[in-house]
Structures are given as structure tokens and as C-alpha cells.
Design an enzyme around this catalytic site. Structure first.
Site, short mmCIF file in Angstrom:
data_model
loop_
_atom_site.label_atom_id
_atom_site.label_comp_id
_atom_site.label_asym_id
_atom_site.label_seq_id
_atom_site.Cartn_x
_atom_site.Cartn_y
_atom_site.Cartn_z
N TYR A 1 3.60 9.08 -11.32
CA TYR A 1 2.67 8.27 -10.52
C TYR A 1 1.85 7.34 -11.43
O TYR A 1 1.66 6.16 -11.12
CB TYR A 1 1.77 9.22 -9.75
CG TYR A 1 0.84 8.60 -8.73
CD1 TYR A 1 1.29 8.26 -7.46
CD2 TYR A 1 -0.50 8.39 -9.04
CE1 TYR A 1 0.42 7.73 -6.52
CE2 TYR A 1 -1.38 7.86 -8.11
CZ TYR A 1 -0.91 7.53 -6.84
OH TYR A 1 -1.78 7.01 -5.91
N GLN B 1 0.92 13.84 -13.48
CA GLN B 1 1.30 12.60 -12.79
C GLN B 1 1.93 11.57 -13.74
O GLN B 1 1.60 10.38 -13.67
CB GLN B 1 0.09 11.97 -12.09
CG GLN B 1 -0.35 12.72 -10.84
CD GLN B 1 -1.20 11.85 -9.94
OE1 GLN B 1 -2.17 11.25 -10.38
NE2 GLN B 1 -0.83 11.76 -8.66
N GLY C 1 -10.02 5.26 -6.57
CA GLY C 1 -10.16 6.64 -7.03
C GLY C 1 -9.72 7.57 -5.92
O GLY C 1 -8.92 7.20 -5.05
N ASN D 1 0.81 -1.22 0.00
CA ASN D 1 0.00 0.00 0.00
C ASN D 1 0.84 1.27 0.00
O ASN D 1 0.38 2.31 -0.45
CB ASN D 1 -0.91 -0.05 1.23
CG ASN D 1 -1.55 1.29 1.53
OD1 ASN D 1 -2.50 1.69 0.88
ND2 ASN D 1 -1.00 2.02 2.51
N ALA D 2 2.09 1.20 0.50
CA ALA D 2 2.89 2.42 0.65
C ALA D 2 3.04 3.13 -0.69
O ALA D 2 3.34 2.50 -1.70
CB ALA D 2 4.27 2.07 1.20
N1 CAA Z 1 -6.26 19.47 -17.11
C1 CAA Z 1 -5.99 20.36 -18.08
N2 CAA Z 1 -5.25 21.45 -17.90
C2 CAA Z 1 -4.78 21.69 -16.68
C3 CAA Z 1 -5.03 20.81 -15.61
C4 CAA Z 1 -5.82 19.68 -15.86
N3 CAA Z 1 -6.10 18.76 -14.90
N4 CAA Z 1 -4.42 21.29 -14.50
C5 CAA Z 1 -3.79 22.43 -14.88
N5 CAA Z 1 -4.02 22.68 -16.19
C6 CAA Z 1 -3.54 23.80 -16.98
C7 CAA Z 1 -3.74 25.11 -16.24
O1 CAA Z 1 -5.01 25.63 -16.48
C8 CAA Z 1 -2.63 25.95 -16.82
O2 CAA Z 1 -3.04 26.41 -18.10
P1 CAA Z 1 -2.58 27.86 -18.61
O3 CAA Z 1 -1.08 27.81 -18.67
O4 CAA Z 1 -3.25 27.97 -19.94
O5 CAA Z 1 -3.10 28.82 -17.58
C9 CAA Z 1 -1.49 24.96 -17.09
O6 CAA Z 1 -2.14 23.67 -17.15
C10 CAA Z 1 -0.49 24.97 -15.98
O7 CAA Z 1 -1.19 24.81 -14.73
P2 CAA Z 1 -0.52 25.23 -13.36
O8 CAA Z 1 0.01 26.63 -13.46
O9 CAA Z 1 -1.47 24.92 -12.24
O10 CAA Z 1 0.70 24.24 -13.35
P3 CAA Z 1 1.60 23.85 -12.16
O11 CAA Z 1 2.85 23.37 -12.80
O12 CAA Z 1 1.68 24.92 -11.14
O13 CAA Z 1 0.80 22.64 -11.46
C11 CAA Z 1 0.11 20.39 -11.20
C12 CAA Z 1 0.43 21.53 -12.19
C13 CAA Z 1 1.29 20.14 -10.25
C14 CAA Z 1 -0.09 19.16 -12.01
C15 CAA Z 1 -1.13 20.75 -10.38
O14 CAA Z 1 -2.17 21.00 -11.30
C16 CAA Z 1 -1.55 19.61 -9.46
O15 CAA Z 1 -1.04 19.47 -8.35
N6 CAA Z 1 -2.49 18.75 -9.88
C17 CAA Z 1 -2.96 17.63 -9.07
C18 CAA Z 1 -2.77 16.37 -9.83
C19 CAA Z 1 -3.58 15.29 -9.15
O16 CAA Z 1 -4.75 15.09 -9.39
N7 CAA Z 1 -2.92 14.51 -8.31
C20 CAA Z 1 -3.60 13.44 -7.63
C21 CAA Z 1 -3.00 13.27 -6.27
S1 CAA Z 1 -3.94 12.14 -5.29
C22 CAA Z 1 -3.56 10.65 -5.89
O17 CAA Z 1 -2.73 10.49 -6.74
C23 CAA Z 1 -4.27 9.47 -5.28
C24 CAA Z 1 -4.87 8.62 -6.30
O18 CAA Z 1 -4.37 7.53 -6.58
C25 CAA Z 1 -6.12 9.04 -6.97
#
Ligand code: CAA
Length: 239
Positions: free
Chosen positions: A146, A143, A177, A81-82
Site C-alpha cells: 500500500y 503495508q 491520514g 479514490n478507489a
Molecule cells: N510497529 C512495530 N512493531 C509492530 C507493529 C508496529 N506497527 N505492529 C506489529 N508489530 C510487531 C508485533 O508486536 C510483533 O512483535 P513480536 O513478534 O515481537 O511479538 C510482530 O510485529 C508481529 O506482529 P503480529 O503478530 O501482529 O503480525 P501479523 O503478521 O499478525 O500482523 C499486520 C501484522 C498485518 C501488519 C497487523 O499489524 C496490521 O494489520 N496492521 C495494520 C496496518 C495498518 O495500519 N494499516 C492501515 C490500514 S488503513 C489505511 O491504509 C488507510 C490509510 O491510508 C491511512
């Protein structure tokens, strides 16, 4: 005799909920934290043992799991799980962000399972449950590391299921999810809002809702399920 279950990353989130579920099913549960200090600080419920080491380190897994099997007994159920995230768009991702996620989320599968698989084969029983992610199947912006690691978990699961089937060992994956955990709480609010808009059930999973799936696959009665991936994502991705 109670089955002995080892859950990596079992002090918080999905791992802790899984520990509760397996104990409720009569297992003796051992959880791991990411370091000896964190294990010492963890207030384990009565009857639950906690050890601390880095699952991305093969030797640490070898030494620690040998110690657990000496002190407590052979592991019947392993829950890999880690996991960690280090989200970033690929064009900004550092080698460290890539490697840390691949090492903890994918290399750990080998590092831990390699320690218990021979014993399970000799005893003719084992349950291995590997935690993947919905993002292995659907991909997720930010990701690449990931999603790649968690997709690797599914391939690992299928190959090991084939190798283990004749030895009474089942190997399955769960692809959760977004659940109500610290990992998901760290996702920026605007991103979470758009993720939730895509979840037909319209909410996060409770950790216990994932944990009960692990307990199901871990039970003696689930012996005909192997090499499968159980999707528990509220409809976010229909695999
Ligand atoms: N889809 C489409 N476009 C996106 C987007 C998305 N999901 N997220 C951001 N963008 C776009 C933004 O609108 C921005 O567009 P513009 O340049 O035209 O303004 C561009 O991409 C850049 O966005 P950011 O400035 O926010 O970019 P960043 O580099 O600062 O951050 C990121 C990007 C780190 C990916 C941030 O969006 C983030 O942390 N996302 C979360 C990702 C996520 O869902 N992780 C899941 C973690 S939980 C998990 O993983 C458990 C599991 O198993 C489900």
C-alpha cells in the site's frame, strides 16, 4: 452548466463523502462501485449516477467511461479514490496481496485517467484529484504494498501535472491520514490504539473533512494549484 465529476470507489467512505461535497458545490456526480452488481445494489441519492466495474481492468475502464461520457457528458473532474488494502508483513506477503493492491491503487490511476485526459486537453479544462495516503510518506508497518502504491500515486500526480498545465488541467493528490471509514475500522484495535497515540489531534478524520479538500482542489477557483499533495492527517506526519 454543472461540471461533471466522476469519483471511483464513490459509494462508501471517503468517496461517498466526496460525492456529497461535490454535489453541494453544484457538480453533477457519477460514482463507481467495484462491480455491476454492487452498483445495482447501491441506493444512490437522487441525481447521482452509479456505474460498476473493476478499475484495475484497463478495458473495463475504457468501455465504461466511454459509456458514461455518451450518456451523461464529458468528465470535467476525475477523483481517483478507489483503493484497497491487503496488509501483511513483507516476509508473509503473497504475490496476490502485492499485485491486488498495486493494480487497484496504482494501475487504476492510468486506467481511468487515460480515458479522460485527451478530452480534457481538447476542452482546455480538467481537475484530477488522486487519493494517496499518509502512509505513502511515512511508511507503515505491514503495508509495503500500500505504501509503495500510494507513493506511486504522488509521482504520477506530479508528472501528469507537468504534462497538463498548459491545457488548463490541474492534477493534485491528497494524502489522508486515518479517517472514520470501513477500511480503517478493519485495522486491529491494538494497532489503532498505537496509531491514534501518534496523531496530535488525537482522533480519526471525519470523511467530510477529507472530502472538503477534494472539493476545494476540484473548484474552478483552484486553478493555480497543481502537482501538489495536500496532507490531511491530524499531524500524524508533518511532510
Ligand atoms: N510497529 C512495530 N512493531 C509492530 C507493529 C508496529 N506497527 N505492529 C506489529 N508489530 C510487531 C508485533 O508486536 C510483533 O512483535 P513480536 O513478534 O515481537 O511479538 C510482530 O510485529 C508481529 O506482529 P503480529 O503478530 O501482529 O503480525 P501479523 O503478521 O499478525 O500482523 C499486520 C501484522 C498485518 C501488519 C497487523 O499489524 C496490521 O494489520 N496492521 C495494520 C496496518 C495498518 O495500519 N494499516 C492501515 C490500514 S488503513 C489505511 O491504509 C488507510 C490509510 O491510508 C491511512
Amino acid at each position: 452548466m454543472a461540471r461533471i465529476a466522476l469519483i471511483t470507489g464513490g459509494t462508501t467512505g471517503l468517496g461517498a463523502a466526496t460525492a456529497d461535497a461535490l454535489e453541494a458545490g453544484g457538480c453533477k456526480v457519477i460514482v463507481t462501485a467495484r462491480s455491476p452488481d454492487k452498483a445495482k445494489a447501491y441506493k444512490a441519492p437522487v441525481g447521482r449516477a452509479c456505474y460498476g466495474w473493476d478499475v484495475s481492468d484497463f478495458s473495463a475502464c475504457s468501455d465504461s467511461i466511454a459509456a458514461i461520457e455518451d450518456e451523461i457528458g464529458p468528465i470535467d473532474i476525475l477523483v481517483n479514490n478507489a483503493g484497497v488494502t491487503a496488509d501483511s508483513m513483507l516476509h508473509k506477503m503473497s504475490p496476490e496481496q502485492w499485485q491486488s493492491v498495486l493494480r487497484v491503487d496504482l494501475d487504476s490511476m492510468f486506467n481511468t485517467t487515460r480515458q479522460v485526459i485527451s478530452g480534457m486537453r481538447e476542452r482546455g479544462f480538467g481537475r484530477i484529484i488522486n487519493i494517496s495516503s499518509v502512509n505513502a510518506l511515512k511508511g507503515q508497518f505491514g503495508q509495503t504494498n500500500y505504501s509503495a502504491a500510494k507513493a506511486g500515486v504522488i509521482g504520477f500526480t506530479k508528472a501528469l501535472a507537468l504534462e497538463s498545465a498548459r491545457k488548463g488541467i490541474t492534477v493534485n493528490a491528497i494524502a489522508p491520514g486515518y479517517a472514520d471509514t470501513a477500511m480503517v475500522a478493519a485495522v486491529p484495535d491494538d494497532v489503532m490504539k498505537s496509531v491514534l497515540e501518534g496523531v496530535p489531534l488525537g482522533r480519526l478524520a471525519e470523511p467530510s473533512e477529507i472530502a472538503r479538500c477534494v472539493a476545494f482542489l476540484a473548484s474552478d477557483q483552484s486553478g493555480f494549484i497543481t502537482g501538489s499533495t495536500l496532507h490531511v492527517n491530524g499531524g500524524l506526519y508533518l511532510a
